[in-house]
Design an enzyme around this catalytic site. Structure first.
Site, PDB file in Angstrom:
ATOM      1  N   LYS A  97       0.826  -1.215   0.000  1.00 26.86           N
ATOM      2  CA  LYS A  97       0.000   0.000   0.000  1.00 26.86           C
ATOM      3  C   LYS A  97       0.858   1.263   0.000  1.00 26.86           C
ATOM      4  CE  LYS A  97      -2.317  -0.917   3.808  1.00 26.86           C
ATOM      5  NZ  LYS A  97      -1.703  -2.197   4.210  1.00 26.86           N
ATOM      6  N   ARG A 138      -9.421   1.004   8.693  1.00 26.39           N
ATOM      7  CA  ARG A 138      -9.017  -0.357   9.040  1.00 26.39           C
ATOM      8  C   ARG A 138     -10.128  -1.103   9.782  1.00 26.39           C
ATOM      9  NH1 ARG A 138      -3.175   0.668   8.923  1.00 26.39           N
ATOM     10  NH2 ARG A 138      -1.991  -1.244   9.063  1.00 26.39           N
ATOM     11  N   ARG A 173      11.727  -6.135   5.660  1.00 29.86           N
ATOM     12  CA  ARG A 173      11.559  -4.691   5.653  1.00 29.86           C
ATOM     13  C   ARG A 173      12.276  -4.008   6.816  1.00 29.86           C
ATOM     14  NH1 ARG A 173       5.395  -2.516   4.961  1.00 29.86           N
ATOM     15  NH2 ARG A 173       5.137  -3.080   7.126  1.00 29.86           N
ATOM     16  N   ARG A 185      11.250  -2.864   9.748  1.00 34.14           N
ATOM     17  CA  ARG A 185      10.653  -1.787  10.528  1.00 34.14           C
ATOM     18  C   ARG A 185      10.499  -2.248  11.973  1.00 34.14           C
ATOM     19  NH1 ARG A 185       5.239   0.317   7.853  1.00 34.14           N
ATOM     20  NH2 ARG A 185       4.297  -0.772   9.609  1.00 34.14           N
ATOM     21  N   ARG A 241      -0.452  -8.749  13.447  1.00 35.87           N
ATOM     22  CA  ARG A 241      -0.976  -7.771  12.487  1.00 35.87           C
ATOM     23  C   ARG A 241      -1.762  -8.464  11.373  1.00 35.87           C
ATOM     24  NH1 ARG A 241       4.046  -4.882  10.639  1.00 35.87           N
ATOM     25  NH2 ARG A 241       2.675  -3.538   9.451  1.00 35.87           N
TER      26      ARG A 241
HETATM   27  P1  AMP Z   1       0.777   0.816   8.693  1.00 38.95           P
HETATM   28  O1  AMP Z   1       1.992   1.661   8.436  1.00 38.95           O
HETATM   29  O2  AMP Z   1      -0.446   1.298   7.943  1.00 38.95           O
HETATM   30  O3  AMP Z   1       1.033  -0.649   8.516  1.00 38.95           O
HETATM   31  O4  AMP Z   1       0.414   1.025  10.246  1.00 38.95           O
HETATM   32  C1  AMP Z   1       1.300   0.643  11.281  1.00 38.95           C
HETATM   33  C2  AMP Z   1       0.528   0.471  12.586  1.00 38.95           C
HETATM   34  O5  AMP Z   1      -0.115   1.709  12.936  1.00 38.95           O
HETATM   35  C3  AMP Z   1      -0.604  -0.537  12.531  1.00 38.95           C
HETATM   36  O6  AMP Z   1      -0.142  -1.857  12.768  1.00 38.95           O
HETATM   37  C4  AMP Z   1      -1.520  -0.037  13.647  1.00 38.95           C
HETATM   38  O7  AMP Z   1      -1.012  -0.380  14.924  1.00 38.95           O
HETATM   39  C5  AMP Z   1      -1.399   1.472  13.508  1.00 38.95           C
HETATM   40  N1  AMP Z   1      -2.413   2.009  12.565  1.00 38.95           N
HETATM   41  C6  AMP Z   1      -2.192   2.584  11.351  1.00 38.95           C
HETATM   42  N2  AMP Z   1      -3.337   2.951  10.760  1.00 38.95           N
HETATM   43  C7  AMP Z   1      -4.344   2.596  11.616  1.00 38.95           C
HETATM   44  C8  AMP Z   1      -5.764   2.685  11.576  1.00 38.95           C
HETATM   45  N3  AMP Z   1      -6.402   3.194  10.510  1.00 38.95           N
HETATM   46  N4  AMP Z   1      -6.450   2.213  12.641  1.00 38.95           N
HETATM   47  C9  AMP Z   1      -5.830   1.707  13.718  1.00 38.95           C
HETATM   48  N5  AMP Z   1      -4.491   1.567  13.833  1.00 38.95           N
HETATM   49  C10 AMP Z   1      -3.747   2.014  12.786  1.00 38.95           C
END
Ligand code: AMP
Length: 182
Positions: free
Chosen positions: A13, A84, A123, A125, A136
């Site tokens: 994404k 999400r 990755r 991170r 996740r």
């Molecule tokens: P991402 O970079 O989108 O994979 O987000 C990393 C982490 O941030 C996720 O595993 C969640 O813990 C938190 N996070 C990001 N976006 C959301 C969202 N829309 N709702 C809830 N938690 C989020």
């Protein structure tokens, strides 16, 4: 136009967002990036979010909806990692409707589990260790995957198989967006 990227962690994404925003003049709204910026700034919100993110859980709907609400403009947006949950999706529809806007298209990036694991482990991170990744992916299945049906019911879902190279996936996405001529 407003576009959502739906897909599991590791489905590409973020990478694909970077390649699409300039081409279509969209604002990139990534709640993950916003939360990582809060952590880097050691804000109260960042401190509260960090332990949840490190465990692979979801930050509260209220927090992420508030972050998105603050950043919505009149310009079209590409939503990456948001919504999400169904509650977030319903809130987003409402916020956009207040601005006379709507979601035009939800691109579902579909990548097989083995490929997801390879990408996430490679990755590096902070939240990409094995236990967090497993959580996740499980959270994605239970909380986020139902959004595919939510947007399918609105006739907005376009599935892109994203197992190939970055370029191959970008080409598939732009082909869809160009066909929609939004
Ligand atoms: P991402 O970079 O989108 O994979 O987000 C990393 C982490 O941030 C996720 O595993 C969640 O813990 C938190 N996070 C990001 N976006 C959301 C969202 N829309 N709702 C809830 N938690 C989020």
């Amino acid at each position: 136009m407003n576009i959502i990227f739906l897909g599991a962690p590791g489905s590409g994404k973020g990478t694909q967002s970077e390649r699409i925003i300039d081409k279509y003049g969209l604002v990139h709204l990534s709640t993950g990036d916003m939360l990582r910026a809060e952590i880097a700034a050691a804000s109260e919100l960042g401190l509260a979010a960090k332990s949840i993110m490190d465990a692979g859980g979801l930050v509260s709907d209220e927090i992420v909806i508030g972050m998105i609400e603050k950043r919505l403009t009149e310009k079209g947006a590409l939503f990456d990692g948001f919504p999400r949950t169904i509650a977030q999706a319903e809130a987003l529809d409402k916020l956009l409707a207040e601005k006379g806007q709507k979601i035009d298209c939800a691109i579902h990036l579909d990548v097989g589990k083995d490929e997801l694991m390879n990408r996430l482990l490679g990755r590096g991170r902070a939240d990409d260790n094995e236990a967090t990744i497993a959580n996740r992916l499980a959270v994605y299945q239970t909380q986020t995957a139902p959004l595919i049906d939510f947007y399918r019911a609105q006739g907005k879902v376009h599935t892109v198989v994203g197992n190939g190279t970055i370029e191959e996936t970008s080409a598939k996405i732009t082909a869809i967006l160009d066909t929609l001529k939004l």
